[in-house]
Design a protein around this motif. Structure first.
Motif, PDB file in Angstrom:
ATOM      1  N   ASN A 219       0.816  -1.220   0.000  1.00  0.00           N
ATOM      2  CA  ASN A 219       0.000   0.000   0.000  1.00  0.00           C
ATOM      3  C   ASN A 219       0.848   1.268   0.000  1.00  0.00           C
ATOM      4  N   PHE A 220       2.149   1.130  -0.095  1.00  0.00           N
ATOM      5  CA  PHE A 220       3.040   2.279  -0.081  1.00  0.00           C
ATOM      6  C   PHE A 220       3.230   2.754  -1.514  1.00  0.00           C
TER       7      PHE A 220
ATOM      8  N   ASP B  47       4.805   7.734   2.483  1.00  0.00           N
ATOM      9  CA  ASP B  47       4.350   6.499   3.122  1.00  0.00           C
ATOM     10  C   ASP B  47       5.516   5.813   3.836  1.00  0.00           C
TER      11      ASP B  47
ATOM     12  N   ASP C 271       6.615   7.966   6.932  1.00  0.00           N
ATOM     13  CA  ASP C 271       5.700   7.748   8.057  1.00  0.00           C
ATOM     14  C   ASP C 271       6.002   6.424   8.751  1.00  0.00           C
TER      15      ASP C 271
END
Length: 61
Positions: free
Chosen positions: A5-6, A11, A14
């Motif tokens: 999902n990156f 992303d 984080d």
């Protein structure tokens, strides 16, 4: 952590910050290096690498 999902350097940054907070500096550094690699601005890539201490952990061929 599901890396599929990156999609953006943010992303990875984080996630790197989460790893620092959870006491995993080595994983944080690897995530930061990936974020830097995905950043098109060299100055921003340097800033990302400098935010997370330590030497590169990547092995070059």
């Amino acid at each position: 952590m599901d890396l599929s999902n990156f999609n953006h350097p943010a992303d990875y940054i984080d996630a790197a910050r989460e790893m620092v907070a959870s006491g995993r500096p080595t994983l944080a550094r690897l995530l930061a290096e990936e974020a830097a690699d995905r950043t098109t601005d060299p100055a921003e890539a340097d800033r990302i690498r400098n935010e997370f201490s330590g030497n590169s952990l990547r092995q070059e061929d």
